[in-house]
Design an enzyme around this catalytic site. Sequence first.
Site, PDB file in Angstrom:
ATOM      1  N   GLU A  59     -41.133  18.710  11.652  1.00 24.40           N
ATOM      2  CA  GLU A  59     -42.180  18.112  10.822  1.00 24.40           C
ATOM      3  C   GLU A  59     -41.837  18.204   9.344  1.00 24.40           C
ATOM      4  O   GLU A  59     -41.993  17.248   8.596  1.00 24.40           O
ATOM      5  CB  GLU A  59     -43.523  18.807  11.084  1.00 24.40           C
ATOM      6  CG  GLU A  59     -44.645  18.170  10.290  1.00 24.40           C
ATOM      7  CD  GLU A  59     -45.978  18.862  10.510  1.00 24.40           C
ATOM      8  OE1 GLU A  59     -46.957  18.422   9.876  1.00 24.40           O
ATOM      9  OE2 GLU A  59     -46.046  19.833  11.271  1.00 24.40           O
ATOM     10  N   HIS A  95     -29.123   3.689   0.076  1.00 19.59           N
ATOM     11  CA  HIS A  95     -29.910   3.799   1.299  1.00 19.59           C
ATOM     12  C   HIS A  95     -29.188   3.094   2.431  1.00 19.59           C
ATOM     13  O   HIS A  95     -28.778   1.946   2.299  1.00 19.59           O
ATOM     14  CB  HIS A  95     -31.313   3.218   1.100  1.00 19.59           C
ATOM     15  CG  HIS A  95     -32.181   4.101   0.264  1.00 19.59           C
ATOM     16  ND1 HIS A  95     -33.539   4.176   0.431  1.00 19.59           N
ATOM     17  CD2 HIS A  95     -31.872   4.977  -0.726  1.00 19.59           C
ATOM     18  CE1 HIS A  95     -34.043   5.055  -0.433  1.00 19.59           C
ATOM     19  NE2 HIS A  95     -33.046   5.548  -1.144  1.00 19.59           N
ATOM     20  N   GLU A  97     -30.218   1.822   5.177  1.00 16.47           N
ATOM     21  CA  GLU A  97     -30.855   0.596   5.682  1.00 16.47           C
ATOM     22  C   GLU A  97     -30.403  -0.612   4.865  1.00 16.47           C
ATOM     23  O   GLU A  97     -30.099  -1.678   5.406  1.00 16.47           O
ATOM     24  CB  GLU A  97     -32.385   0.714   5.611  1.00 16.47           C
ATOM     25  CG  GLU A  97     -32.952   1.805   6.508  1.00 16.47           C
ATOM     26  CD  GLU A  97     -33.144   3.135   5.794  1.00 16.47           C
ATOM     27  OE1 GLU A  97     -33.995   3.918   6.232  1.00 16.47           O
ATOM     28  OE2 GLU A  97     -32.434   3.406   4.807  1.00 16.47           O
ATOM     29  N   CYS A 125     -37.946   4.309   3.760  1.00 18.41           N
ATOM     30  CA  CYS A 125     -38.833   4.476   2.597  1.00 18.41           C
ATOM     31  C   CYS A 125     -39.536   3.140   2.336  1.00 18.41           C
ATOM     32  O   CYS A 125     -39.231   2.126   2.970  1.00 18.41           O
ATOM     33  CB  CYS A 125     -38.030   4.916   1.377  1.00 18.41           C
ATOM     34  SG  CYS A 125     -36.898   3.638   0.754  1.00 18.41           S
ATOM     35  N   CYS A 128     -37.087   0.238   1.327  1.00 19.99           N
ATOM     36  CA  CYS A 128     -36.286  -0.255   2.457  1.00 19.99           C
ATOM     37  C   CYS A 128     -37.154  -1.011   3.448  1.00 19.99           C
ATOM     38  O   CYS A 128     -36.713  -1.996   4.045  1.00 19.99           O
ATOM     39  CB  CYS A 128     -35.571   0.906   3.149  1.00 19.99           C
ATOM     40  SG  CYS A 128     -34.178   1.537   2.193  1.00 19.99           S
TER      41      CYS A 128
END
Length: 221
Positions: A59, A95, A97, A125, A128
């Site tokens: 988490e 990034h 992605e 994010c 992205c």
Amino acid sequence: KMAEKQEEPSAAQNGEPDNAEEGEGKKKKVKREDLPPFEIVTGERLPAIFFKFQFRNVEYSSGRNKTFLCYVVETQGKEPATCRGYLEDEHAAAHAEMAFFNTILPTCQAGARHDVTWYVSSSPCVTCAQRICEALRKNKGLRLTIMVGRLFMWEEPEMQAALRSMKEAGCKLRIMKPQDFEYVWKNFVEQEEGEEAKSFVPWEDIQENFLYYEEKLAEIL
């Protein structure tokens, strides 16, 4: 609520060599600002140590500040083809992605239908997510399924809105099950040379954490 033992990653787990400071007079590590702003690592298989740390579906993702993206592209064209590999963020400005759309997709047959599956350490994010929506709207032949290990900053309202917009644009979002982590381990993680392929060893809370994130994603979408 899940509890995680706080882990501090070693440099190697975060994708940096452990001996980065060795050498005469222990050279100072290069400051992040001095590094080139956009560098992406690509390859077919990622080191096991990166997988075990970065893909863990905890988490609180302490120290996990990169995105590892494993992809499978199935092209349904005149010449059906499948390509696979992985992308890794090297520095904060890059990034994975974005890099997929900039470097991998353009190498696939233009005009063909592409069924793309990503296995990513954490969900995209906001920026992205917007880029993913744009790509899906522009390219009607693109089908994208994203399997995520963890949800990134899912409590933030703008992040929740970004996840919903991806779904509306036609992106299928799924949380990785234990079987999906095993698939990545078999297909995208380096095995030690000279050894038989080691079987995937699930971490203690893998199923519990999958259910936790699955419930959160269902609530958001």
